[in-house]
Design a protein around this motif. Structure first.
Motif, PDB file in Angstrom:
ATOM      1  N   GLY A   1       0.775  -1.230   0.000  1.00 12.46           N
ATOM      2  CA  GLY A   1       0.000   0.000   0.000  1.00 12.46           C
ATOM      3  C   GLY A   1       0.803   1.275   0.000  1.00 12.46           C
ATOM      4  N   MET A   2       2.095   1.191   0.208  1.00 16.05           N
ATOM      5  CA  MET A   2       2.899   2.392   0.348  1.00 16.05           C
ATOM      6  C   MET A   2       3.718   2.718  -0.887  1.00 16.05           C
ATOM      7  N   SER A   3       3.505   1.983  -1.971  1.00 10.65           N
ATOM      8  CA  SER A   3       4.244   2.223  -3.208  1.00 10.65           C
ATOM      9  C   SER A   3       3.271   2.361  -4.375  1.00 10.65           C
ATOM     10  N   VAL A   4       3.710   3.056  -5.422  1.00  8.73           N
ATOM     11  CA  VAL A   4       2.917   3.176  -6.647  1.00  8.73           C
ATOM     12  C   VAL A   4       3.215   1.960  -7.512  1.00  8.73           C
ATOM     13  N   TRP A   5       2.189   1.187  -7.799  1.00  7.05           N
ATOM     14  CA  TRP A   5       2.351  -0.035  -8.576  1.00  7.05           C
ATOM     15  C   TRP A   5       1.972   0.192 -10.038  1.00  7.05           C
ATOM     16  N   THR A   6       2.333  -0.771 -10.860  1.00 11.28           N
ATOM     17  CA  THR A   6       2.097  -0.670 -12.304  1.00 11.28           C
ATOM     18  C   THR A   6       0.636  -0.403 -12.623  1.00 11.28           C
ATOM     19  N   GLY A   7      -0.254  -1.129 -11.965  1.00  7.81           N
ATOM     20  CA  GLY A   7      -1.673  -0.990 -12.264  1.00  7.81           C
ATOM     21  C   GLY A   7      -2.197   0.409 -12.030  1.00  7.81           C
ATOM     22  N   SER A   8      -1.678   1.088 -11.003  1.00 10.12           N
ATOM     23  CA  SER A   8      -2.121   2.459 -10.738  1.00 10.12           C
ATOM     24  C   SER A   8      -1.749   3.378 -11.884  1.00 10.12           C
ATOM     25  N   GLU A   9      -0.561   3.191 -12.438  1.00  9.95           N
ATOM     26  CA  GLU A   9      -0.127   4.058 -13.537  1.00  9.95           C
ATOM     27  C   GLU A   9      -0.866   3.733 -14.824  1.00  9.95           C
ATOM     28  N   VAL A  10      -1.201   2.459 -15.025  1.00 10.26           N
ATOM     29  CA  VAL A  10      -2.014   2.099 -16.198  1.00 10.26           C
ATOM     30  C   VAL A  10      -3.401   2.713 -16.072  1.00 10.26           C
ATOM     31  N   MET A  11      -4.008   2.596 -14.885  1.00  4.83           N
ATOM     32  CA  MET A  11      -5.343   3.165 -14.678  1.00  4.83           C
ATOM     33  C   MET A  11      -5.308   4.681 -14.789  1.00  4.83           C
ATOM     34  N   TYR A  12      -4.268   5.284 -14.287  1.00  3.54           N
ATOM     35  CA  TYR A  12      -4.083   6.736 -14.413  1.00  3.54           C
ATOM     36  C   TYR A  12      -4.126   7.150 -15.879  1.00  3.54           C
ATOM     37  N   THR A  13      -3.432   6.399 -16.725  1.00  3.24           N
ATOM     38  CA  THR A  13      -3.442   6.693 -18.165  1.00  3.24           C
ATOM     39  C   THR A  13      -4.821   6.442 -18.764  1.00  3.24           C
ATOM     40  N   TYR A  14      -5.454   5.343 -18.360  1.00  2.35           N
ATOM     41  CA  TYR A  14      -6.809   5.044 -18.851  1.00  2.35           C
ATOM     42  C   TYR A  14      -7.760   6.192 -18.525  1.00  2.35           C
ATOM     43  N   LEU A  15      -7.736   6.656 -17.300  1.00  2.00           N
ATOM     44  CA  LEU A  15      -8.648   7.726 -16.892  1.00  2.00           C
ATOM     45  C   LEU A  15      -8.397   9.008 -17.671  1.00  2.00           C
ATOM     46  N   ARG A  16      -7.153   9.327 -17.914  1.00  3.63           N
ATOM     47  CA  ARG A  16      -6.830  10.542 -18.661  1.00  3.63           C
ATOM     48  C   ARG A  16      -7.263  10.442 -20.123  1.00  3.63           C
ATOM     49  N   ARG A  17      -7.354   9.228 -20.642  1.00  2.00           N
ATOM     50  CA  ARG A  17      -7.753   9.042 -22.043  1.00  2.00           C
ATOM     51  C   ARG A  17      -9.252   8.770 -22.186  1.00  2.00           C
ATOM     52  N   HIS A  18      -9.936   8.584 -21.090  1.00  2.00           N
ATOM     53  CA  HIS A  18     -11.382   8.368 -21.106  1.00  2.00           C
ATOM     54  C   HIS A  18     -12.016   9.376 -20.151  1.00  2.00           C
ATOM     55  N   LEU A  19     -12.003  10.619 -20.550  1.00  2.00           N
ATOM     56  CA  LEU A  19     -12.404  11.716 -19.667  1.00  2.00           C
ATOM     57  C   LEU A  19     -13.842  11.590 -19.186  1.00  2.00           C
ATOM     58  N   ASP A  20     -14.709  11.037 -20.013  1.00  2.00           N
ATOM     59  CA  ASP A  20     -16.111  10.921 -19.622  1.00  2.00           C
ATOM     60  C   ASP A  20     -16.354   9.826 -18.588  1.00  2.00           C
ATOM     61  N   ALA A  21     -15.344   9.003 -18.339  1.00  2.00           N
ATOM     62  CA  ALA A  21     -15.521   7.894 -17.400  1.00  2.00           C
ATOM     63  C   ALA A  21     -15.851   8.394 -15.997  1.00  2.00           C
ATOM     64  N   VAL A  22     -15.281   9.539 -15.605  1.00  3.17           N
ATOM     65  CA  VAL A  22     -15.515  10.042 -14.244  1.00  3.17           C
ATOM     66  C   VAL A  22     -16.057  11.471 -14.209  1.00  3.17           C
ATOM     67  N   LYS A  23     -16.133  12.139 -15.329  1.00  2.00           N
ATOM     68  CA  LYS A  23     -16.589  13.524 -15.335  1.00  2.00           C
ATOM     69  C   LYS A  23     -17.994  13.646 -14.749  1.00  2.00           C
ATOM     70  N   ASN A  24     -18.131  14.526 -13.756  1.00  2.00           N
ATOM     71  CA  ASN A  24     -19.410  14.801 -13.088  1.00  2.00           C
ATOM     72  C   ASN A  24     -19.991  13.573 -12.375  1.00  2.00           C
ATOM     73  N   LYS A  25     -19.117  12.635 -12.016  1.00  2.00           N
ATOM     74  CA  LYS A  25     -19.585  11.414 -11.363  1.00  2.00           C
ATOM     75  C   LYS A  25     -18.981  11.271  -9.964  1.00  2.00           C
ATOM     76  N   LYS A  26     -19.657  10.478  -9.145  1.00  2.00           N
ATOM     77  CA  LYS A  26     -19.152  10.166  -7.806  1.00  2.00           C
ATOM     78  C   LYS A  26     -18.191   8.986  -7.927  1.00  2.00           C
ATOM     79  N   VAL A  27     -16.958   9.202  -7.486  1.00  2.00           N
ATOM     80  CA  VAL A  27     -15.901   8.210  -7.694  1.00  2.00           C
ATOM     81  C   VAL A  27     -15.381   7.700  -6.348  1.00  2.00           C
ATOM     82  N   LEU A  28     -15.191   6.401  -6.268  1.00  2.00           N
ATOM     83  CA  LEU A  28     -14.621   5.761  -5.092  1.00  2.00           C
ATOM     84  C   LEU A  28     -13.408   4.945  -5.513  1.00  2.00           C
ATOM     85  N   GLU A  29     -12.240   5.248  -4.954  1.00  2.00           N
ATOM     86  CA  GLU A  29     -11.072   4.405  -5.159  1.00  2.00           C
ATOM     87  C   GLU A  29     -10.904   3.529  -3.924  1.00  2.00           C
ATOM     88  N   ILE A  30     -10.862   2.205  -4.135  1.00  2.00           N
ATOM     89  CA  ILE A  30     -10.710   1.284  -3.014  1.00  2.00           C
ATOM     90  C   ILE A  30      -9.360   0.576  -3.113  1.00  2.00           C
TER      91      ILE A  30
END
Length: 253
Positions: free
Chosen positions: A67-96
């Protein structure tokens, strides 16, 4: 939204999902305590544009704590979110199982989410998430109605109590948060309780040899979630990050 209950400081992942003995066969010590030694950390910067940079404090040694390090999946998801702007725009988001909180922070700081909850079960990890949000990125958790960093321990009873305070969410994000197969069931139990009926659960598992993706999909199906092959998303700029896709789970119609 910004209310934070006192964390359960004794909680460790194996307290609910498994036993400490499960760590013996893992490639990293998932139950290690974090350190207060500043030399153990590094600061990672993610430049969104000329005006927004996300700053993350992460442990340098990946073998010490998941939990204390940035893992590969976080950076992949970070890129996914930046390329799919409508995925979270104006939405309630929960990161677990948020770890360092990268994905939740990008949703709040750059992607116009209506609200963001950045959560983890581990008390020490939550302290680092709040440090990243407040000290490094200038977010005022006590005053900001659009972001909160509460502890969330997986499982139905915890999720029901969490929903009573924070409500159900439009989007749930989970990245590289499964290192014990016994954690899959409580993960989807939690998602099932907290996701709106029409919501999406964005998930990536970069370590399928530890927690097989086939097993994840089987248990997801038990909870009524399906991931379409057509919506699988692979990172296209990095060979290592391209190995495992982002799954878009939706409730079966």
């Amino acid at each position: 939204m910004s209310i934070m209950n006192q964390d359960d400081s004794n909680w460790r992942e194996y307290n609910i999902h498994s036993s400490a003995d499960d760590a013996d066969d893992q490639p990293f010590d998932i139950f290690a305590s974090s350190t207060d030694d500043d030399d153990a950390y590094e600061t990672i910067k993610y430049d969104i544009d000329d005006n927004v940079t996300i700053i993350i404090r992460s442990e340098k040694d990946y073998d010490k704590s998941t939990g204390m390090s940035v893992w590969t999946g976080s950076e992949v998801m970070y890129t996914y979110l930046r390329r799919h702007l409508d995925a979270v725009k104006n939405k309630k988001v929960l990161e677990i199982g948020a770890g360092c909180g990268l994905c939740g922070l990008v949703c709040r700081m750059a992607l116009n989410a209506a609200s963001v909850l950045i959560t983890d079960g581990d008390h020490q990890v939550m302290k680092n998430i709040r440090y990243n949000a407040e000290e490094l990125n200038g977010l005022k958790l006590a005053d900001d109605a659009t972001i909160s960093c509460p502890q969330l321990i997986w499982g139905k009873s915890h999720a029901i109590k969490f929903a009573e305070q924070y409500g159900k969410q439009d989007v749930i994000v989970a990245t590289d948060c499964l290192y014990i197969t016994k954690s899959i069931h409580p993960l989807f139990e939690t998602a099932s309780e907290l996701l709106e009926k029409t919501g999406v659960f964005l998930f990536i598992n970069s370590y399928p040899w530890v927690c097989p993706t086939e097993k994840v999909i089987d248990i997801a199906t038990e909870f009524g979630f399906v991931s379409s092959v057509d919506e699988l998303w692979y990172h296209d700029d990095d060979k290592e990050k391209r190995k495992n896709p982002v799954h878009v789970f939706r409730r079966r119609k």
